[in-house]
Design a protein around this motif. Structure first.
Motif, PDB file in Angstrom:
ATOM      1  N   PRO B  86       0.813  -1.238   0.016  1.00 23.13           N
ATOM      2  CA  PRO B  86      -0.161  -0.124  -0.073  1.00 23.13           C
ATOM      3  C   PRO B  86       0.814   1.233   0.106  1.00 23.13           C
ATOM      4  CG  PRO B  86      -0.762  -1.490   2.076  1.00 23.13           C
ATOM      5  CD  PRO B  86       0.546  -1.929   1.163  1.00 23.13           C
ATOM      6  N   VAL B  87       0.521   2.216  -0.818  1.00 18.89           N
ATOM      7  CA  VAL B  87       1.272   3.513  -0.865  1.00 18.89           C
ATOM      8  C   VAL B  87       1.234   4.170   0.470  1.00 18.89           C
ATOM      9  CG1 VAL B  87       1.669   5.592  -2.129  1.00 18.89           C
ATOM     10  CG2 VAL B  87       0.681   3.738  -3.242  1.00 18.89           C
ATOM     11  N   SER B  88       0.217   4.176   1.095  1.00 21.83           N
ATOM     12  CA  SER B  88       0.102   4.920   2.386  1.00 21.83           C
ATOM     13  C   SER B  88       1.188   4.622   3.160  1.00 21.83           C
ATOM     14  CB  SER B  88      -1.121   4.840   3.080  1.00 21.83           C
ATOM     15  OG  SER B  88      -2.041   3.819   2.331  1.00 21.83           O
ATOM     16  N   LEU B  89       1.606   3.142   3.289  1.00 19.10           N
ATOM     17  CA  LEU B  89       2.479   2.455   4.134  1.00 19.10           C
ATOM     18  C   LEU B  89       3.971   3.129   3.576  1.00 19.10           C
ATOM     19  CD1 LEU B  89       2.183   0.323   6.353  1.00 19.10           C
ATOM     20  CD2 LEU B  89       3.012  -1.381   4.820  1.00 19.10           C
ATOM     21  N   LEU B  90       3.968   2.993   2.237  1.00 18.43           N
ATOM     22  CA  LEU B  90       5.476   3.387   1.938  1.00 18.43           C
ATOM     23  C   LEU B  90       5.777   4.971   2.086  1.00 18.43           C
ATOM     24  CD1 LEU B  90       5.522   1.805  -1.642  1.00 18.43           C
ATOM     25  CD2 LEU B  90       6.923   1.396   0.135  1.00 18.43           C
ATOM     26  N   VAL B  91       4.674   5.767   1.699  1.00 24.20           N
ATOM     27  CA  VAL B  91       4.775   7.124   2.025  1.00 24.20           C
ATOM     28  C   VAL B  91       4.894   7.789   3.347  1.00 24.20           C
ATOM     29  CG1 VAL B  91       3.667   9.477   1.310  1.00 24.20           C
ATOM     30  CG2 VAL B  91       3.810   7.417  -0.320  1.00 24.20           C
ATOM     31  N   PHE B  92       3.874   7.161   4.046  1.00 28.96           N
ATOM     32  CA  PHE B  92       3.852   7.691   5.468  1.00 28.96           C
ATOM     33  C   PHE B  92       5.069   7.635   6.476  1.00 28.96           C
ATOM     34  CE2 PHE B  92      -0.973   7.819   4.798  1.00 28.96           C
ATOM     35  CZ  PHE B  92      -0.828   9.375   4.713  1.00 28.96           C
ATOM     36  N   ARG B  94       7.869   7.688   5.201  1.00 31.09           N
ATOM     37  CA  ARG B  94       8.901   8.557   4.658  1.00 31.09           C
ATOM     38  C   ARG B  94       8.822  10.106   5.114  1.00 31.09           C
ATOM     39  NH1 ARG B  94      12.829   6.851   0.999  1.00 31.09           N
ATOM     40  NH2 ARG B  94      12.375   4.376   0.917  1.00 31.09           N
ATOM     41  N   ILE B  95       7.427  10.260   5.549  1.00 34.10           N
ATOM     42  CA  ILE B  95       7.153  11.796   5.833  1.00 34.10           C
ATOM     43  C   ILE B  95       7.916  12.361   6.960  1.00 34.10           C
ATOM     44  CG2 ILE B  95       5.224  13.488   6.495  1.00 34.10           C
ATOM     45  CD1 ILE B  95       3.375  11.948   4.699  1.00 34.10           C
ATOM     46  N   ALA B  96       7.973  11.680   8.050  1.00 33.96           N
ATOM     47  CA  ALA B  96       8.597  12.176   9.060  1.00 33.96           C
ATOM     48  C   ALA B  96      10.047  12.374   8.979  1.00 33.96           C
ATOM     49  CB  ALA B  96       8.644  11.065  10.229  1.00 33.96           C
ATOM     50  N   PRO B  97      11.031  11.810   8.290  1.00 35.41           N
ATOM     51  CA  PRO B  97      12.276  12.219   7.998  1.00 35.41           C
ATOM     52  C   PRO B  97      12.401  13.189   7.256  1.00 35.41           C
ATOM     53  CG  PRO B  97      12.056   9.714   7.599  1.00 35.41           C
ATOM     54  CD  PRO B  97      10.566  10.303   7.805  1.00 35.41           C
ATOM     55  N   THR B  98      11.485  13.563   6.266  1.00 37.89           N
ATOM     56  CA  THR B  98      11.398  14.538   5.124  1.00 37.89           C
ATOM     57  C   THR B  98      11.219  15.897   6.249  1.00 37.89           C
ATOM     58  OG1 THR B  98      11.073  13.323   3.361  1.00 37.89           O
ATOM     59  CG2 THR B  98      10.502  15.912   3.279  1.00 37.89           C
ATOM     60  N   LEU B  99      10.122  15.575   6.820  1.00 33.96           N
ATOM     61  CA  LEU B  99       9.808  16.661   7.626  1.00 33.96           C
ATOM     62  C   LEU B  99      10.918  17.248   8.637  1.00 33.96           C
ATOM     63  CD1 LEU B  99       5.919  16.602   8.698  1.00 33.96           C
ATOM     64  CD2 LEU B  99       7.230  18.185   6.987  1.00 33.96           C
ATOM     65  N   GLN B 100      11.494  16.175   9.256  1.00 29.18           N
ATOM     66  CA  GLN B 100      12.715  16.506  10.229  1.00 29.18           C
ATOM     67  C   GLN B 100      13.787  17.323   9.429  1.00 29.18           C
ATOM     68  OE1 GLN B 100      14.723  12.941  11.324  1.00 29.18           O
ATOM     69  NE2 GLN B 100      15.571  14.058  13.105  1.00 29.18           N
ATOM     70  N   LEU B 101      14.111  16.873   8.344  1.00 26.99           N
ATOM     71  CA  LEU B 101      15.127  17.295   7.301  1.00 26.99           C
ATOM     72  C   LEU B 101      14.528  18.966   7.103  1.00 26.99           C
ATOM     73  CD1 LEU B 101      17.652  17.275   5.748  1.00 26.99           C
ATOM     74  CD2 LEU B 101      16.312  16.453   3.767  1.00 26.99           C
ATOM     75  N   VAL B 242      11.086  24.060   0.133  1.00 28.70           N
ATOM     76  CA  VAL B 242      12.075  23.280   0.720  1.00 28.70           C
ATOM     77  C   VAL B 242      11.698  21.820   0.580  1.00 28.70           C
ATOM     78  CG1 VAL B 242      13.324  22.799   2.732  1.00 28.70           C
ATOM     79  CG2 VAL B 242      12.446  25.027   2.291  1.00 28.70           C
ATOM     80  N   VAL B 243      10.515  21.339   0.717  1.00 28.19           N
ATOM     81  CA  VAL B 243      10.095  19.987   0.579  1.00 28.19           C
ATOM     82  C   VAL B 243      10.397  19.721  -0.699  1.00 28.19           C
ATOM     83  CG1 VAL B 243       8.478  18.357   0.575  1.00 28.19           C
ATOM     84  CG2 VAL B 243       8.569  20.229   2.462  1.00 28.19           C
ATOM     85  N   SER B 244       9.985  20.213  -1.822  1.00 28.29           N
ATOM     86  CA  SER B 244      10.478  19.908  -3.020  1.00 28.29           C
ATOM     87  C   SER B 244      11.893  19.712  -3.371  1.00 28.29           C
ATOM     88  CB  SER B 244      10.047  20.824  -4.174  1.00 28.29           C
ATOM     89  OG  SER B 244       8.527  21.516  -3.622  1.00 28.29           O
ATOM     90  N   GLY B 245      12.603  20.806  -2.779  1.00 31.94           N
ATOM     91  CA  GLY B 245      14.167  20.932  -2.905  1.00 31.94           C
ATOM     92  C   GLY B 245      14.671  19.700  -2.119  1.00 31.94           C
ATOM     93  N   ALA B 246      14.096  19.230  -1.199  1.00 27.46           N
ATOM     94  CA  ALA B 246      14.658  17.729  -0.553  1.00 27.46           C
ATOM     95  C   ALA B 246      14.651  16.763  -1.403  1.00 27.46           C
ATOM     96  CB  ALA B 246      13.756  17.460   0.690  1.00 27.46           C
ATOM     97  N   VAL B 247      13.941  16.588  -2.566  1.00 24.05           N
ATOM     98  CA  VAL B 247      13.950  15.442  -3.406  1.00 24.05           C
ATOM     99  C   VAL B 247      15.555  15.349  -3.848  1.00 24.05           C
ATOM    100  CG1 VAL B 247      13.284  14.746  -5.668  1.00 24.05           C
ATOM    101  CG2 VAL B 247      11.597  15.699  -4.256  1.00 24.05           C
ATOM    102  N   ILE B 248      16.059  16.415  -4.366  1.00 23.41           N
ATOM    103  CA  ILE B 248      17.290  16.454  -4.983  1.00 23.41           C
ATOM    104  C   ILE B 248      18.405  16.138  -3.950  1.00 23.41           C
ATOM    105  CG2 ILE B 248      19.196  17.592  -6.139  1.00 23.41           C
ATOM    106  CD1 ILE B 248      16.921  19.124  -7.654  1.00 23.41           C
ATOM    107  N   GLY B 257      13.883   9.403   2.747  1.00 22.55           N
ATOM    108  CA  GLY B 257      12.841  10.541   3.111  1.00 22.55           C
ATOM    109  C   GLY B 257      11.821  10.417   1.784  1.00 22.55           C
ATOM    110  N   MET B 258      10.957  11.280   1.836  1.00 19.75           N
ATOM    111  CA  MET B 258       9.866  11.174   0.802  1.00 19.75           C
ATOM    112  C   MET B 258      10.519  11.579  -0.597  1.00 19.75           C
ATOM    113  SD  MET B 258       6.204  12.811   1.544  1.00 19.75           S
ATOM    114  CE  MET B 258       6.601  14.491   0.854  1.00 19.75           C
ATOM    115  N   GLY B 259      11.403  12.375  -0.501  1.00 20.56           N
ATOM    116  CA  GLY B 259      12.050  12.836  -1.761  1.00 20.56           C
ATOM    117  C   GLY B 259      12.838  11.815  -2.513  1.00 20.56           C
ATOM    118  N   GLN B 260      13.570  10.811  -1.730  1.00 19.56           N
ATOM    119  CA  GLN B 260      14.328   9.667  -2.255  1.00 19.56           C
ATOM    120  C   GLN B 260      13.319   8.747  -2.764  1.00 19.56           C
ATOM    121  OE1 GLN B 260      15.956   6.754   0.163  1.00 19.56           O
ATOM    122  NE2 GLN B 260      17.921   6.849  -1.061  1.00 19.56           N
ATOM    123  N   LEU B 261      12.148   8.441  -2.069  1.00 20.24           N
ATOM    124  CA  LEU B 261      11.146   7.722  -2.685  1.00 20.24           C
ATOM    125  C   LEU B 261      10.369   8.055  -3.862  1.00 20.24           C
ATOM    126  CD1 LEU B 261       9.267   5.076  -2.054  1.00 20.24           C
ATOM    127  CD2 LEU B 261       7.697   7.026  -0.785  1.00 20.24           C
TER     128      LEU B 261
END
Ligand SMILES: Nc1ncnc2c1ncn2[C@@H]1O[C@H](COP(=O)(O)OP(=O)(O)OP(=O)(O)O)[C@@H](O)[C@H]1O
Ligand code: SF4
Ligand SMILES: [Mg+2]
Lengths: 320, 310
Positions: B86-92, B94-101, B242-248, B257-261
């Motif tokens: 389930p995508v929710s499992l994958l994404v959720f 990852r949200i915490a590390p990205t938000l932390q960053l 910044v969240v979009s910037g985190a992808v790179i 994080g979510m960006g890497q995913l």
């Protein structure tokens, strides 16, 4: 012994267009408990003179020389910390544009209470009491509610009253009013001026009233100084100047003054235009516009001399 | 005020819906057939058709869209084509590390950018200002992948004092945070410098001087309080950036994080995951915008009462 004695004040602005000689050797005195008017065409340096006395000239501006003796102290020499104690408390200033002169993010009560809090170390309660009293003094009704308003909900006239309350909050000896009414409409102008005069009488302070309008000078002024190109060219009692104007520039200003329309009358028309403050004419800076100009007017700058008792003029016609 | 907030929320929902429609159409245009992604290679055509049917990919696009949307509304983001999880499992997760960053980096940028911008403005034209403005321009114009690689090179490979990838210790947060922070410090500092300079020239600052207030009171009360309004608003407006910037940055530092995913999912054409992450960023953008508006109304009495700034 005058309250304020300004001697040879020079304030220049070093802009990229060149050096603007905004005030170039202005001298005058202000006595206790009088209304002293400073008149002249736009750009002649009235505001800069006032700001220099308050030492509120910021780069690229610089006060080059001169003295401003207040109670035997030279305001231009004392340290900034001393000057802070004089601003707002001994000498304060009401500005031309009440719309932008109040901080939009603080209530007017807060802004009025600030100076007394800082200068007199008042407690919150004392400061609030003083603030509401001041708001009543400038004839704003419902002081307690008004004090909690932000400036943008007030009309121009109300803002100028607020500004006056703010500047009177520490009972200054000298109030500089820089065209306090030009941006307001005519009926409000009259109210604000009447209020100013009333408060001046009550508090026995001196006022420097800066204006374009000779009508106001005639109506309210005790003494008047006429400025041209950063210099004071004539100074004396208002009655004397109206009876016997000496300087060709003053005469030009008074020539077209209609009688009876005092408050509405603007300055008279004088041929020629105000020279650029960057390259002012040599000698007497009025010479390109003066009908009496001679060779020596172009070469030598006239000094301010006492023509009759308490009546000074800077013009070669009157040098002896 | 409440009506205004409601209006903003309704508009926000419409914006998010519009984004999802565009997104869905855009996904159709991408090359490659998702079924091959789901099935893997060397699968008989009959099986392919079966998969297509069972995943609902044979239906018209608008039906696929409504099907997807109706599930999203109840929190079901679908199933990943690749991992079948389930995508929710994958994404959720990852949200915490990205938000932390991102939040660490935003807060740091704010805290550092504000004083830097103010000092530069107050010392305008002096050496300090030139140095700070140089710093601002340098980092403002630097692409984050390059900055990330340089930091990695200097601190990880030459100096060997910081880990270059992963997220196994708080130390490994330093380089990704720095990569995200330096350019946004520059952004905040630049904004703050401009705002402070503008406020310095205001008539009410001259009034404050004329009252005989001490300089620190003028700077920290009259100027700061005004100049901070745009910077605080910027904090929220900048969050989605910044969240979009985190992808790179996450891709460069292999930060989980979510960006890497997102990066990996794009490579694998894992559409449900991509859609969900873009949806999250869209919602975040809308929410941040509303928060920014509310905050500026709270900080600026001209907006608070008048409804709009004149
Ligand atoms: N901050 C500044 N930078 C550069 N030039 C300035 C500055 N302030 C004033 N000046 C110049 O100094 C001269 C005198 O200005 P000042 O404001 O004193 O005129 P004024 O007599 O008060 O005119 P007004 O009646 O229009 O208010 C003008 O030429 C003006 O352009
Ligand atoms: S000094 Fe000469 S030019 Fe100047 S006002 Fe007098 S007469 Fe005119
Ligand atoms: Mg002026």
């Amino acid at each position: 012994m005058p309250l304020l004695d300004v001697k040879g004040l020079k304030t220049y602005f070093y802009t990229n267009r060149g050096v603007v000689k905004a005030v170039d050797g202005a001298s005058f005195t202000v006595n206790e408990n009088e209304i002293f008017c400073l008149v002249g065409e736009t750009g002649c340096g009235k505001s800069v003179t006032a700001l220099s006395i308050m030492r509120l000239i910021f780069p690229p501006g610089k006060i080059l020389s001169g003295k401003a003796l207040y109670k035997e102290e030279d305001l231009l020499k004392i340290p900034e910390s001393e000057m802070q104690k004089i601003r707002g408390r001994e000498i304060s200033m009401v500005f031309q544009n009440p719309m932008n002169s109040l901080n939009p993010v603080f209530t007017i009560g807060y802004q009025i209470s600030e100076a007394p809090t800082v200068h007199f170390n008042l407690s919150k309660k004392e400061a609030w009491k003083r603030t509401t009293d001041l708001i009543r003094d400038v004839k704003i009704t419902d002081a307690d509610t008004r004090a909690k308003c932000y400036p943008h909900v007030l009309s121009g006239g109300m803002r100028q009253r607020t500004m006056m309350a703010m500047m009177l909050s520490c009972n200054p000896n000298l109030l500089i009013a820089d065209e306090p009414t030009t941006s307001l409409d005519v009926t409000i102008q009259a109210q604000i001026l009447d209020l100013l005069i009333e408060i001046k009488k009550k508090r026995r302070m001196s006022v420097i009233l800066i204006t374009h309008n000779f009508g106001l000078v005639a109506e309210f002024g005790d003494r008047v100084a006429v400025m041209y190109c950063g210099k004071v060219v004539e100074i004396g009692d208002v009655t004397t100047i109206f009876r016997n104007p000496l300087h060709p520039y003053t005469r030009g200003l008074l020539r077209c003054l209609p009688i009876g329309y005092k408050r509405k009358s603007k300055l008279g028309f004088i041929p020629g235009t105000l020279p650029s403050p960057i390259d002012t004419p040599s000698g007497c800076s009025f010479h390109p516009r003066c009908e009496h100009s001679t060779k020596s007017c172009k070469l030598r700058e006239p000094e301010l001399v006492e023509y009759e008792k308490n009546h000074f003029v800077a013009c070669h016609l009157y040098e002896r | 005020m409440i009506r205004y907030v409601l209006k903003r929320i309704i508009i926000g929902v419409l914006v998010v819906v519009a984004v999802t429609i565009l997104l869905f159409l855009f996904m159709q245009l991408l090359p490659g057939d998702p079924v091959t992604m789901i099935a893997g290679e060397r699968v008989p055509p009959a099986k392919i058709e079966e998969i297509r049917r069972s995943w609902g990919l044979d239906k018209p696009v608008y039906l696929q869209y409504f099907y997807w949307l109706s599930h999203v509304v109840v929190g079901d983001l679908g199933v990943s084509y690749v991992t079948k999880l389930p995508v929710s499992l994958l994404v959720f997760s990852r949200i915490a590390p990205t938000l932390q960053l991102t939040l660490t980096s935003l807060v740091l940028s704010f805290i550092m950018g504000i004083p830097i911008g103010m000092v530069a403005a107050l010392k305008r034209g002096e050496g300090v200002d030139h140095a700070l403005t140089g710093f601002i321009t340098f980092f403002y114009s630097m692409p984050s992948y390059w900055l990330g690689l340089m930091l990695m090179l200097i601190f990880g490979l030459y100096l060997k004092i910081l880990p270059v990838s992963g997220s196994f210790s708080s130390q490994s947060l330093i380089l990704p945070v720095a990569t995200l922070t330096l350019p946004s410090v520059a952004t905040f500092a630049r904004l703050m410098r401009t705002e402070t300079l503008e406020t310095l020239g205001e008539d009410f600052v001259r009034t404050a001087w004329a009252k005989g207030l001490p300089m620190r009171r003028i700077i920290f009360i009259h100027i700061l309080r005004n100049a901070l309004i745009p910077a605080t608003t910027m904090f929220f407006l900048y969050l989605p950036w910044v969240v979009s910037g985190a992808v790179i940055v996450e891709a460069v530092f292999a930060y989980p994080g979510m960006g890497q995913l997102f990066y990996k999912s794009v490579l694998r054409q894992d559409y449900p995951v991509i859609q969900s992450i873009i949806l999250i960023i869209a919602v975040l953008t809308v929410v941040s915008n509303i928060l920014a508006d509310l905050l500026s109304a709270f900080l600026d009495p001209r907006i608070r009462i008048g409804g709009r700034r004149e």
